[in-house]
Design an enzyme around this catalytic site. Sequence first.
Site, mmCIF file in Angstrom:
data_model
loop_
_atom_site.group_PDB
_atom_site.id
_atom_site.type_symbol
_atom_site.label_atom_id
_atom_site.label_comp_id
_atom_site.label_asym_id
_atom_site.label_seq_id
_atom_site.Cartn_x
_atom_site.Cartn_y
_atom_site.Cartn_z
ATOM 1 N N GLU A 92 -0.022 9.506 -19.339
ATOM 2 C CA GLU A 92 1.145 8.827 -18.785
ATOM 3 C C GLU A 92 1.497 7.550 -19.526
ATOM 4 O O GLU A 92 2.666 7.276 -19.773
ATOM 5 C CB GLU A 92 0.864 8.427 -17.321
ATOM 6 C CG GLU A 92 1.035 9.506 -16.320
ATOM 7 C CD GLU A 92 0.833 8.959 -14.915
ATOM 8 O OE1 GLU A 92 1.799 8.933 -14.159
ATOM 9 O OE2 GLU A 92 -0.295 8.540 -14.580
ATOM 10 N N ASN A 111 -2.216 -11.213 9.212
ATOM 11 C CA ASN A 111 -2.517 -10.170 8.216
ATOM 12 C C ASN A 111 -3.957 -9.724 8.415
ATOM 13 O O ASN A 111 -4.840 -10.564 8.577
ATOM 14 C CB ASN A 111 -2.384 -10.702 6.781
ATOM 15 C CG ASN A 111 -0.940 -10.825 6.366
ATOM 16 O OD1 ASN A 111 -0.050 -10.442 7.116
ATOM 17 N ND2 ASN A 111 -0.713 -11.364 5.190
ATOM 18 N N GLY A 112 -4.176 -8.411 8.349
ATOM 19 C CA GLY A 112 -5.535 -7.893 8.532
ATOM 20 C C GLY A 112 -5.567 -6.969 9.740
ATOM 21 O O GLY A 112 -4.519 -6.534 10.232
ATOM 22 N N LYS A 167 8.456 6.408 -10.400
ATOM 23 C CA LYS A 167 7.361 6.171 -9.451
ATOM 24 C C LYS A 167 7.323 7.248 -8.380
ATOM 25 O O LYS A 167 6.269 7.703 -7.980
ATOM 26 C CB LYS A 167 7.522 4.777 -8.833
ATOM 27 C CG LYS A 167 6.421 4.395 -7.862
ATOM 28 C CD LYS A 167 5.079 4.221 -8.556
ATOM 29 C CE LYS A 167 3.933 4.033 -7.603
ATOM 30 N NZ LYS A 167 2.638 4.388 -8.204
ATOM 31 N N LYS A 177 -4.012 9.675 -16.511
ATOM 32 C CA LYS A 177 -3.727 8.243 -16.722
ATOM 33 C C LYS A 177 -3.425 7.985 -18.195
ATOM 34 O O LYS A 177 -2.474 7.306 -18.545
ATOM 35 C CB LYS A 177 -4.913 7.357 -16.304
ATOM 36 C CG LYS A 177 -5.155 7.139 -14.846
ATOM 37 C CD LYS A 177 -4.102 6.376 -14.107
ATOM 38 C CE LYS A 177 -3.004 7.275 -13.624
ATOM 39 N NZ LYS A 177 -3.136 7.958 -12.381
ATOM 40 N N ARG A 229 5.531 -6.597 -2.173
ATOM 41 C CA ARG A 229 4.286 -6.058 -1.634
ATOM 42 C C ARG A 229 4.525 -4.905 -0.670
ATOM 43 O O ARG A 229 3.587 -4.245 -0.253
ATOM 44 C CB ARG A 229 3.521 -7.157 -0.896
ATOM 45 C CG ARG A 229 3.016 -8.172 -1.866
ATOM 46 C CD ARG A 229 2.220 -9.262 -1.216
ATOM 47 N NE ARG A 229 1.585 -10.004 -2.271
ATOM 48 C CZ ARG A 229 0.307 -9.902 -2.608
ATOM 49 N NH1 ARG A 229 -0.497 -9.123 -1.940
ATOM 50 N NH2 ARG A 229 -0.178 -10.587 -3.602
ATOM 51 N N HIS A 232 -15.851 28.284 -23.219
ATOM 52 C CA HIS A 232 -15.053 29.504 -23.049
ATOM 53 C C HIS A 232 -13.708 29.393 -23.776
ATOM 54 O O HIS A 232 -12.758 30.096 -23.427
ATOM 55 C CB HIS A 232 -14.854 29.778 -21.560
ATOM 56 C CG HIS A 232 -16.153 30.031 -20.850
ATOM 57 N ND1 HIS A 232 -16.880 31.190 -21.020
ATOM 58 C CD2 HIS A 232 -16.900 29.250 -20.017
ATOM 59 C CE1 HIS A 232 -17.997 31.133 -20.299
ATOM 60 N NE2 HIS A 232 -18.028 29.947 -19.684
ATOM 61 N N CYS A 270 1.034 -6.755 4.300
ATOM 62 C CA CYS A 270 1.830 -7.731 5.039
ATOM 63 C C CYS A 270 1.904 -9.071 4.313
ATOM 64 O O CYS A 270 1.040 -9.397 3.506
ATOM 65 C CB CYS A 270 1.203 -7.973 6.400
ATOM 66 S SG CYS A 270 0.902 -6.479 7.319
ATOM 67 N N TRP A 326 3.639 -4.400 7.283
ATOM 68 C CA TRP A 326 3.434 -3.040 6.774
ATOM 69 C C TRP A 326 2.581 -2.379 7.838
ATOM 70 O O TRP A 326 1.416 -2.734 8.022
ATOM 71 C CB TRP A 326 2.720 -3.139 5.423
ATOM 72 C CG TRP A 326 2.353 -1.863 4.777
ATOM 73 C CD1 TRP A 326 1.318 -1.022 5.089
ATOM 74 C CD2 TRP A 326 2.988 -1.250 3.651
ATOM 75 N NE1 TRP A 326 1.287 0.044 4.240
ATOM 76 C CE2 TRP A 326 2.295 -0.063 3.347
ATOM 77 C CE3 TRP A 326 4.090 -1.592 2.858
ATOM 78 C CZ2 TRP A 326 2.650 0.778 2.288
ATOM 79 C CZ3 TRP A 326 4.434 -0.746 1.810
ATOM 80 C CH2 TRP A 326 3.725 0.412 1.538
ATOM 81 N N GLU A 345 -7.946 13.245 -13.627
ATOM 82 C CA GLU A 345 -7.255 11.984 -13.332
ATOM 83 C C GLU A 345 -7.310 11.047 -14.538
ATOM 84 O O GLU A 345 -6.318 10.403 -14.888
ATOM 85 C CB GLU A 345 -7.887 11.350 -12.077
ATOM 86 C CG GLU A 345 -7.338 9.984 -11.674
ATOM 87 C CD GLU A 345 -5.841 9.955 -11.405
ATOM 88 O OE1 GLU A 345 -5.206 11.001 -11.327
ATOM 89 O OE2 GLU A 345 -5.293 8.843 -11.318
#
Length: 600
Positions: free
Chosen positions: A483, A99-100, A595, A480, A27, A499, A2, A75, A476
């Site tokens: 990419e 916010n929060g 994205k 990264k 945001r 193996h 937010c 948000w 992961e």
Amino acid sequence: MCGIVGYIGKKDTTKFLLDGLKELEYRGYDSAGIALLNQNKIEVFKALGKLSNLENKISQVTIDSYPIGIGHTRWATHGKPTELNAHPHLGEYSYVVHNGIIENYKELKEELSSKGHNFVSQTDTEVIVHLFENYYNSLNDTKKAFENTIKRLEGAFSILLISKADPEKIFFFKHGSPLIIAKGNEENEVLFASSDAPLIGFTQSVVYLEDGVGGIASAQGIEFLSDNYSWSNLPTSKQFAQKDGFRFFMEKEIYEQGTVVSDCMLGRLKDEGICFDEIEPSLFDGVREIKICACGTSYHAGLTASYLLERLAKIKCSVEIASEFRYKQPLLTNDTLFIVISQSGETADTLEALKMAKKAGLKSLVICNVDNSSMTRTADYTILTRAGIEKGVASTKAFSTQTVVLWMLALYIGKLNSHLQKEDLDKEILALREVPKTLIVSDRIHEKTRRLSKRYLHGHGFFFIGRDVFFPLALEGALKLKEISYLHAEGYPAGEMKHGPIALADPELFTIALMPQNLLYDKIKSNVEELSARDSTICAISPLDFELADDFIKLQKTDHYMLEFFEMLVVLQLLSMEISIRLGNDVDMPRNLAKSVTVE
Ligand code: M6R
């Protein structure tokens, strides 16, 4: 997440607020609103979706002159994205933006409702304005009412509040979420924003409010309620401000992980267990198995979860790549809970898999970062990851929040089905509480990865290896690197190297070895020794010294493997980013990638 803006002064308040909210658009948000105040009245405008909807609404009416205003982009966290749930929220004669998350909002709402306050939204925020008015009605003093309000709130709350009871003031407080107050360039002007961008060009001197600091602002000046604040200068570049001073959005998002993971746990992580308001225990009635489906980084979070769900909740769990799942004619039975994981909620393969599961009559749950996305609209239940918008194509904070949600889910189910002993649950909760701290990027680690990166710009490939949950983490790490550096990298289960892949070992094969102290250390150690014996170049990441390593990144000692997991995650993200920077690549928008992959 937010956004907040606020204005006191002689400029066009509406324009300042709308322009400011535009600066915060990046945001992410799903609704927006402003409230304007003068001596005679308060006027409020709210709209769902893009800011242009709010602008259209406002452009259709004639607006009086208002020297005070507050604005917000929301948000959704508590309650769906609707106009009613959009901020500012009204009591009888006051408005608040926030916010929060107010953790004790349910208790407060009950208390205030019993005193005759009417609530119209599903949000936690609305209790703030009612609480303020409740105090004001008895005390007839706005400052005391505001102070008493703050004392009663638990959780995270950065707020601006205006009231007809004191029409020349904005009451402000910061706790948890960021908030800045600024002296405007014009005389008697005060500005507010939740980040730098809306303020650039309008002020030179700002206070980045610390937690627990608040006050009352008017054209006559700013009164702080405590003295732990200091004025500083504002940066002048907008691009710089949007990235909060970081070189790339990816870097900013790596650094944000500690904060967003706290947001993600807020109200959910309690001493006695995990609480998800958005699901009901009955969701698990008759469920004997969980199937997770996702793509890319989200798939890696799912794979990590499969270890946690089987270990902690003792429930059978399988994980599938969504694009494979779609065409394999899977056998789906009604005792399976189908979970999809997606940052965007729009990935075509994952969405299609979800639709297939629904069609087969399975119960479904999505773990997602974007409310009102196609997946949250399709699944029976949604748990939001609350990571805020992620701009870098290479996913970072989405992964850490997904993994935390899934870890919490494993504990939730483990407690529900009585497979998790109290003592073990307590231990896991203690570890979870440490995750935000573990994700804080230290200068030492960042500098180390920056320096090491220059040694890994060539070679014929990288193997990231790990065992147990460190295998998905290895996947992961490799993703990264691929990419954003365009170097060949593979994630592999360490025990599987012998193996086949070990045939590739030579000094030009770089092995990134994930060597946690708290999980299968001796096993991974002997796997890495085998590679070292074949002259592979080893970069070991571990809290324990490892003498065969060519390069070594030392972690802090902890007592839980998941804390080692998150610390290593940050190292892997930083290492890929620093390699990509040295290679001169576009870190935030790597070639050939989008994205959100909304086509098959
Ligand atoms: O939005 P989703 O989580 O569904 O996206 C899935 C993948 O496309 C995504 O994780 C992709 O792999 C990222 N670029 C990884 O950094």
